[in-house]
Design a protein around this motif. Structure first.
Motif, PDB file in Angstrom:
ATOM      1  N   LEU A 185      26.656 -11.408  77.205  1.00 15.10           N
ATOM      2  CA  LEU A 185      27.749 -12.313  77.250  1.00 15.10           C
ATOM      3  C   LEU A 185      27.392 -13.357  76.105  1.00 15.10           C
ATOM      4  O   LEU A 185      28.176 -14.237  75.582  1.00 15.10           O
ATOM      5  N   TYR A 186      26.255 -13.544  75.858  1.00 16.08           N
ATOM      6  CA  TYR A 186      25.655 -14.809  75.096  1.00 16.08           C
ATOM      7  C   TYR A 186      25.266 -14.260  73.759  1.00 16.08           C
ATOM      8  O   TYR A 186      24.898 -14.795  72.722  1.00 16.08           O
ATOM      9  N   ARG A 187      25.425 -12.961  73.396  1.00 14.06           N
ATOM     10  CA  ARG A 187      25.216 -12.304  72.206  1.00 14.06           C
ATOM     11  C   ARG A 187      26.217 -12.496  71.301  1.00 14.06           C
ATOM     12  O   ARG A 187      27.213 -13.114  71.595  1.00 14.06           O
ATOM     13  N   THR A 188      26.027 -12.292  70.032  1.00 19.31           N
ATOM     14  CA  THR A 188      26.938 -12.539  68.935  1.00 19.31           C
ATOM     15  C   THR A 188      28.089 -11.248  68.896  1.00 19.31           C
ATOM     16  O   THR A 188      27.541 -10.281  69.041  1.00 19.31           O
ATOM     17  N   HIS A 189      29.326 -11.574  69.150  1.00 13.66           N
ATOM     18  CA  HIS A 189      30.333 -10.537  69.024  1.00 13.66           C
ATOM     19  C   HIS A 189      31.290 -10.674  67.798  1.00 13.66           C
ATOM     20  O   HIS A 189      31.278 -11.930  67.395  1.00 13.66           O
ATOM     21  N   PHE A 190      31.922  -9.801  67.445  1.00 15.24           N
ATOM     22  CA  PHE A 190      32.825 -10.123  66.319  1.00 15.24           C
ATOM     23  C   PHE A 190      34.167  -9.729  66.468  1.00 15.24           C
ATOM     24  O   PHE A 190      34.791  -8.694  67.197  1.00 15.24           O
TER      25      PHE A 190
END
Length: 338
Positions: A173-178
């Motif tokens: 949930l805290y990762r970078t998403h696009f």
């Protein structure tokens, strides 16, 4: 729906205040987008709107104002009333690259298969998602013939359920998403945004999620491919949001004003069937609002670089007529700041 904390039923006195404020705007000949809260005085209703704004930010995350008498107003008059109410609740921000501050949700015949389509332009089902502002405001002018059921779910409840069922997925949930920007990026910018789903600031959890945009961003070759665990996370969020355990269905009828805090709740809408006559078709007005006393959020939450553009509020989509700041490293010695 009997709660007095998140449902406000307009009294005849409050409706009278709306009528008086509308008359004041008309008598002065003010253009709708120039109308401020001071131009739209609501002597006693304004205090209730402040309470509702507080409830959306620090309470349940959604509120409903019942029975604005839209049937007795023209579309222009109803739009002015909606805009005036919005001015008491926050700062309108742009909903698209054209800079539209007051939007219209109705079926245009578009399909979600077209990556340029936005959900409010179609009668197709809209899965649970959040929009790109602090608060989404919706005023129903005309309801659909059937369907178009609206539902909300608490972001915090979803987060806790993911933590309980699949703690191994929480870190994602805290990762970078696009997220696909659907062709509405300013010239020279990437066609997708990079954002985290979850953010903690000031003791508050904020959650951002739109699976349609996450998946359509995969059409860009430089966007990393979704991993199996990403899809498992998306599936789990969707499953939880749709479950009776977490979902609340909200009756949303003509004359209802629904306010949704995009950081605190996700919302959805079922597919609907419309009337054949154009004058009877479903029509909902939309505002994206930045709260004046909104929560602290990291700049990365919006997917825009710091100082990329100047405009009131926060969130929203950069209008194409806004002049973006140049990257200092790319000025080639120029002393210009724009």
């Amino acid at each position: 729906m009997n709660s007095t904390e998140w449902v406000l039923r307009l009294s005849p006195a409050w409706t009278g205040e709306l009528d008086a404020a509308l008359r004041s705007v008309r008598e002065r000949g003010l253009p709708l987008l120039k109308v401020t809260a001071d131009d739209f005085p609501l002597p006693t209703l304004a205090g209730e709107l402040v309470r509702l704004s507080e409830e959306s930010e620090n309470g349940r995350g959604f509120v409903l104002v019942r029975r604005i008498p839209v049937e007795r107003y023209s579309r222009a008059a109803a739009s002015t009333i909606f805009w005036g109410l919005g001015q008491h609740l926050g700062i309108p921000v742009s909903q698209n690259a054209a800079g539209h501050l007051l939007g219209h949700a109705r079926d245009t015949g578009a399909t979600m298969a077209d990556p340029a389509t936005r959900g409010y332009q179609t009668r197709a089902r809209l899965p649970f998602h959040t929009d790109g502002s602090d608060v989404l405001g919706l005023l129903c002018l005309r309801a659909a013939r059937t369907g178009a059921r609206t539902a909300v779910v608490s972001s915090a409840a979803l987060y806790n359920a993911v933590l309980a069922r699949r703690p191994d997925l929480v870190e994602r949930l805290y990762r970078t998403h696009f997220l696909d920007r659907r062709g509405e990026q300013p010239p020279g910018e990437l066609p997708y945004s990079t954002v985290p789903f979850a953010s903690w600031d000031g003791g508050k959890l904020s959650l951002r999620y739109n699976r349609c945009y996450l998946e359509s961003a995969q059409r860009f070759s430089d966007v990393p491919r979704l991993e199996r665990a990403d899809v498992e996370l998306f599936d789990l969020i969707d499953e939880l949001a749709e479950s009776r355990e977490f979902r609340l269905d909200v009756d949303f009828e003509a004359g209802d004003l629904l306010l949704l805090n995009n950081h605190a709740v996700l919302h959805s809408r079922t597919e609907y069937e419309d009337f054949a006559a154009p004058e009877l078709k479903r029509h909902v007005l939309r505002l994206w609002l930045a709260l004046r006393q909104g929560r602290d959020l990291p700049q990365s939450f919006w997917g825009s670089p710091p100082g990329a553009f100047d405009r009131p509020g926060r969130g929203g989509i950069t209008p194409r007529d806004v002049i973006a700041r140049r990257n200092p490293a790319s000025r080639s010695g120029s002393r210009s700041q724009w």
